[in-house]
Design an enzyme around this catalytic site. Structure first.
Site, PDB file in Angstrom:
ATOM      1  N   CYS A  87       0.846  -1.204   0.000  1.00 24.93           N
ATOM      2  CA  CYS A  87       0.000   0.000   0.000  1.00 24.93           C
ATOM      3  C   CYS A  87       0.878   1.250   0.000  1.00 24.93           C
ATOM      4  O   CYS A  87       1.532   1.534  -0.982  1.00 24.93           O
ATOM      5  CB  CYS A  87      -0.969  -0.060   1.177  1.00 24.93           C
ATOM      6  SG  CYS A  87      -2.327   1.109   1.032  1.00 24.93           S
ATOM      7  N   HIS A 202      -3.500  -5.606   0.941  1.00 22.90           N
ATOM      8  CA  HIS A 202      -2.832  -5.796   2.229  1.00 22.90           C
ATOM      9  C   HIS A 202      -2.721  -7.271   2.610  1.00 22.90           C
ATOM     10  O   HIS A 202      -3.622  -7.811   3.239  1.00 22.90           O
ATOM     11  CB  HIS A 202      -3.623  -5.085   3.328  1.00 22.90           C
ATOM     12  CG  HIS A 202      -3.479  -3.603   3.318  1.00 22.90           C
ATOM     13  ND1 HIS A 202      -2.475  -2.948   4.006  1.00 22.90           N
ATOM     14  CD2 HIS A 202      -4.196  -2.637   2.708  1.00 22.90           C
ATOM     15  CE1 HIS A 202      -2.581  -1.642   3.817  1.00 22.90           C
ATOM     16  NE2 HIS A 202      -3.630  -1.421   3.030  1.00 22.90           N
ATOM     17  N   GLU A 204      -0.970  -8.440   4.964  1.00 20.94           N
ATOM     18  CA  GLU A 204      -0.885  -8.577   6.429  1.00 20.94           C
ATOM     19  C   GLU A 204      -2.274  -8.481   7.082  1.00 20.94           C
ATOM     20  O   GLU A 204      -2.436  -8.831   8.229  1.00 20.94           O
ATOM     21  CB  GLU A 204       0.082  -7.535   7.003  1.00 20.94           C
ATOM     22  CG  GLU A 204      -0.493  -6.153   7.280  1.00 20.94           C
ATOM     23  CD  GLU A 204      -0.779  -5.324   6.035  1.00 20.94           C
ATOM     24  OE1 GLU A 204      -0.701  -5.859   4.905  1.00 20.94           O
ATOM     25  OE2 GLU A 204      -1.115  -4.128   6.199  1.00 20.94           O
TER      26      GLU A 204
END
Lengths: 230, 738
Positions: A87, A202, A204
């Site tokens: 990002c 994302h 994560e």
């Protein structure tokens, strides 16, 4: 595998990345690297997390690209060290010239936060080598400036440096599956050498089933499984 | 040129002649210009709660889990394992109407500071918004600005915005509501209070520099709007989420040491209220040297420095001799910091500038403020609006359902929450769009559920019953997810309290909240009062917004609203009724806001809630969704169409009542659940054990929603039709017809 996670004052996915790389991915350890430092210290890989680095009131990542720590990241990448930008991290790596292309305002002109599907392709990299080509990954996006543009898109495509493309759940790549107007539905790319990778979604935030998907773990596991080799 | 202080100047500051007289008596002299400014903000409605205090006393504020009730920056409850939840809701209505982006953004910034000033890392935000008529020319612009402002601030700061609600009514045409709630988590033994104790301790200013923005914001929030309100734009503050993020991290790192004695954010009335309130809580005094205040504009007067509402600033008291530790940490995070004063035992706030004393005021009367018992009177129109002659039922109930489901207040708010980063933090287990959102507690199996909202139409028809219903709905939302409701924060939005009918509405609503919170064992631990929400004499509908937090033992067993599979049983916890007063159906289909709100039996509400929680946490049910706006029919439709894949349902009802009333009554204490047939016996047993009525409704499956009553078809619609109106009902308000 020891990960260094860059920490800019406006990083806000720094703790998320730390959590995943200390408590979720087996074989990974992680620590922060502060933006004012000029050395990364000992590490096997670098993650540039999401957020708003220095507020991003100018262009996303524009100031971070000139921060002291980025000098160390550049040297690390030049030695072939694996670097992943997520990002805002992707935006920073593009601004720093470690990745090609630019990320501009979404076609909708709005911040978009939702799950997307990605189809994995391109040449093998540290971060994708263990993911079979054609695999569909579900991950969230959360950005206002994720529309990827590139002056020589054909070259990028030909070199197999497009790693992730926005797709529908069945892998179909079309305009309806493109959340931000990116050229050719591009969600993530690699450097020419393949060790530096950036993507807008994302991983994560998609590393545990309780959050809706654990597909994102595959990127980190890919690196850990091969000990940093492609 | 310092203006001459007089009764007339006091009046310009919103102080009555009596209040001015009282100041002169207190000081034994005429106040200085700076002192007048300080009194005017501290005694404003916004800061002093002068009209509301006598009523707020009724609220239950204690309980076994309450660590900190009202009176601090936010409320604190114990959630076990050494953790505490810190949360509060606050309004930013007036600024958001004048300048929607910055008004909403700084509303989010303010509530975040209230939470992290107590030592918590914010883990969730919710925003309850009210706008005027969807077709009012100003409405789309206000929605765009407010949503972008909330997103712009929260997303950059890095807090997930996970919930809230949006509704429309003509009464908000001239006064929108922006009520922001923040929830944070902290170690329960590391809670920081806004307390200036320890004579000789240094007072430090940290954060953004002071400018002239927001001067008299608190006073603006304490007056009605009129034609000249647009000229008040300069009193709206400008937000900088990046600086707020720096401030957060610096504060949390400071709090990990033992250098801090007390800390408070500079919110409304800025340096004035933070310093005065901190000294007030400690019973101490304070000296402030304005020459040391970091500033971004030149030539600022003491008056301006004391009243500025520049954002992203904190006032803190440190251990004497350890100033340098604070300064070093602020340097690490690149924020300004300066020692601006010290704690004294004088009981006064003494402000100096250029070596001269510009204000010296006893603290007690400033913080104790004023207390009014304003006259109250039930509005003469109250009985009239409660009278409802039942309109004839519509010919086509399916069309009626589509109309209600597509009403902007009911339809999907995905357009809104897709602009909010609702996942940052890696905690969001249940995302926006279900009854309540859930964030997990990392490192444990537990989760925190949160919800906020209020049906203001019910409150308009009967403020006492309406407020009870608002508390009950929040309780039900949490229970549906499986969370045990813990405590409440409220945000009480009303018109001009100087009008007896508004004061009556306020008193009735507070009484309703108090009764419901007592019965449901959810104490009120923090809150905010926003009065003067009226323009040219037109007040908003009374809107006592209720925010509630709950605890899940197992976050992975959070229950969401959509049906999950075909061939599952559908049942109702609770019982149907034919009460139709104040419903969305009556408003949308018949154009009426009338009647009495539905009756509520709080013991029944608790029983239904207990049953839903036990069913959810036992992993027995696949879905749970409460019946609220739009009644049973809308609840069923939402169960069908809000999942990853739409799943139809066939419903057989037997309640002996008119079809439209059965479908659209908003009677409370009802939750639609679904479960595999194999679980039916256990579901029945758990409902019985909790004294919750259980009524079998039907079966999931196929691609239609079919509702029959006593064999007669009421509704038979393709899910695609429902999805179309549900997905476009809100979006078309901002984007126009697709």
């Amino acid at each position: 595998m020891n990960f260094a996670i860059l920490r800019f004052p406006g990083s806000n996915c720094d703790f998320d990345a730390l959590h995943v790389l200390t408590s979720v991915v087996p074989g990974a350890t992680a620590r922060f690297a502060w933006h004012k430092e000029t050395e990364l210290g000992s590490c096997d890989a670098v993650v540039v997390p999401g957020g708003f680095s220095y507020g991003d009131y100018l262009r996303a990542g524009a100031m971070a690209a000139h921060s002291p720590i980025l000098g160390a990241v550049r040297a690390f990448a030049e030695r072939g060290g694996p670097v992943l930008g997520i990002c805002n991290g992707f935006q920073i790596l593009c601004e720093a010239g470690l990745l090609d292309g630019v990320l501009v305002r979404n076609a909708s002109l709005r911040f978009e936060c939702r799950d997307v599907h990605l189809v994995v392709e391109g040449r093998p990299t540290h971060w994708t080598a263990a993911i079979p080509a054609g695999r569909i990954l579900k991950m969230p996006i959360a950005h206002a400036e994720g529309r990827y543009l590139h002056a020589e898109i054909d070259v990028l495509e030909r070199e197999g440096r497009v790693l992730f493309r926005y797709a529908d759940a069945a892998g179909g790549v079309d305009a309806a599956a493109n959340p931000n107007g990116s050229t050719n539905n591009i969600a993530g790319v690699a450097s020419r050498r393949g060790n530096v990778v950036g993507l807008m979604p994302h991983p994560e935030r998609a590393a545990e089933a309780i959050l809706g998907s654990s597909d994102g773990r595959l990127l980190f596991e890919s690196l850990v499984a091969r000990g940093g080799r492609v | 040129m310092t203006p001459e202080v007089s009764v007339a100047l006091a009046a310009e500051h919103g102080l009555s002649p009596e209040e001015f007289e009282r100041i002169c008596t207190l000081l034994g002299r005429t106040p200085t210009y700076t002192e007048l400014g300080i009194f005017s903000v501290m005694w404003s409605e916004h800061c002093s709660y002068k009209s509301s205090r006598v009523h707020l006393k009724q609220l239950p504020t204690s309980g076994p889990r309450v660590i900190q009730g009202p009176g601090e920056n936010a409320g604190v409850v114990d959630i076990g394992d050494g953790d505490a939840l810190i949360f509060k809701m606050e309004s930013h209505n007036h600024p958001s109407f004048i300048e929607p982006y910055q008004g909403a953004a700084t509303g989010v910034g303010g509530i975040l500071r209230d939470v992290f000033t107590m030592g918590a890392r914010p883990i969730a935000c919710l925003d309850s918004l009210r706008f005027g008529r969807p077709d009012h020319p100003r409405t789309p612009h206000l929605i765009e600005g407010v949503v972008a402002g909330i997103a712009g601030y929260g997303n950059a700061f890095g807090v997930p915005t996970i919930g809230g609600d949006v509704a429309f009514d003509a009464s908000y045409d001239g006064n929108i509501l922006v009520n922001a709630m923040a929830v944070g988590i902290a170690p329960r033994d590391r809670i920081f209070l806004g307390c200036a104790s320890g004579v000789g301790n240094p007072v430090l200013y940290i954060g953004a520099k002071t400018g002239r923005d927001g001067i008299h914001g608190a006073t603006m929030a304490s007056a009605e709007f009129d034609d000249e309100s647009d000229a008040k734009r300069p009193t709206v503050q400008v937000g900088d989420p990046f600086t707020e993020k720096l401030l957060l991290e610096a504060c949390l790192e400071l709090m990990a040491t033992d250098v801090l004695v007390g800390i408070q954010d500079m919110g409304a009335a800025g340096l004035t209220s933070s310093s005065v309130e901190m000294a007030g809580r400690a019973g101490s005094g304070l000296e402030l040297d304005l020459d040391r205040v970091p500033r971004r504009e030149t030539g600022m007067t003491p008056y301006e420095l004391m009243l500025s509402e520049s954002q992203e600033r904190m006032l803190l008291v440190a251990q004497a001799g350890r100033e340098s530790e604070v300064l070093a940490l602020c340097d690490k995070w690149d924020i300004d910091a300066a020692v601006v004063g010290r704690v004294t035992e004088s009981g006064k706030i003494v402000v100096t500038s250029g070596g001269e004393v510009v204000a010296a005021i006893p603290i007690a009367p400033l913080v104790e403020g004023l207390k009014y018992e304003r006259p109250m009177a039930r509005p003469e129109w109250q009985s009239r609006v409660q009278t409802l002659e039942l309109p004839p039922p519509p010919a086509d109930l399916g069309q009626a359902l589509l109309a209600v489901l597509g009403s902007p207040s009911v339809a999907s708010k995905e357009w809104v929450w897709r602009q909010y980063d609702h996942m940052v933090g890696d905690r969001t287990v249940v995302r926006p769009g279900s009854d309540a959102a859930v964030v997990r507690i990392i490192g444990s199996a537990k989760g925190v559920a949160a919800t906020s909202g209020c049906n203001s139409r019910f409150c308009y028809l009967d403020p006492y019953e309406g407020a009870k219903l608002a508390v009950a709905e929040a309780y039900r939302n949490l229970s549906a997810t499986g969370a045990e409701p813990l405590a409440v924060t409220d945000c009480l939005n009303f018109g001009n309290p100087e009008r007896p009918e508004i004061m009556w509405q306020f008193a009735e609503a507070v009484r309703g909240i108090a009764d419901a919170c007592r019965a449901l064992e959810t104490p009120v631990v923090s809150g905010n009062v926003s009065l003067y929400n009226e323009t040219d004499g037109q007040a908003i509908q009374p809107t006592p917004m209720i925010g509630m937090v709950g605890l899940l033992v197992r976050a992975d067993r959070s229950v969401t609203q959509p049906f999950k599979a075909g061939q599952q049983e559908i049942a109702l916890l609770g019982t149907n009724s034919d009460e139709i007063g104040g419903t969305e159906y009556l408003y949308v289909v018949h154009g009426r806001t009338a009647g009495r709100p539905p009756r509520i039996d709080l013991a029944r509400e608790a029983a239904v809630g207990r049953a839903a929680r036990e069913l959810g946490q036992a992993g027995l049910i696949a879905s749970a969704h409460d019946c609220s706006e739009g009644g049973l029919a809308v609840a069923l439709a939402e169960c069908c169409i809000t999942g990853k894949l739409p799943i139809g349902a066939t419903i057989e009802l037997g309640d002996p009542m008119r079809g439209d009333l059965l479908l659209f009554s908003e009677a409370p204490s009802r939750i639609v659940i679904s479960y595999p047939a194999a679980a039916a016996e256990q579901v029945q047993a758990i409902a019985e054990r909790n004294q919750a009525p259980l009524q079998r409704l039907g079966t999931t499956g196929d691609h239609r929603l079919i509702i029959r009553s006593a064999g007669e078809p009421l509704v038979d619609l393709a899910l695609a039709e429902l999805i179309s109106v549900y997905c476009n009902g809100f979006r078309r308000v901002v984007e126009g017809a697709a």
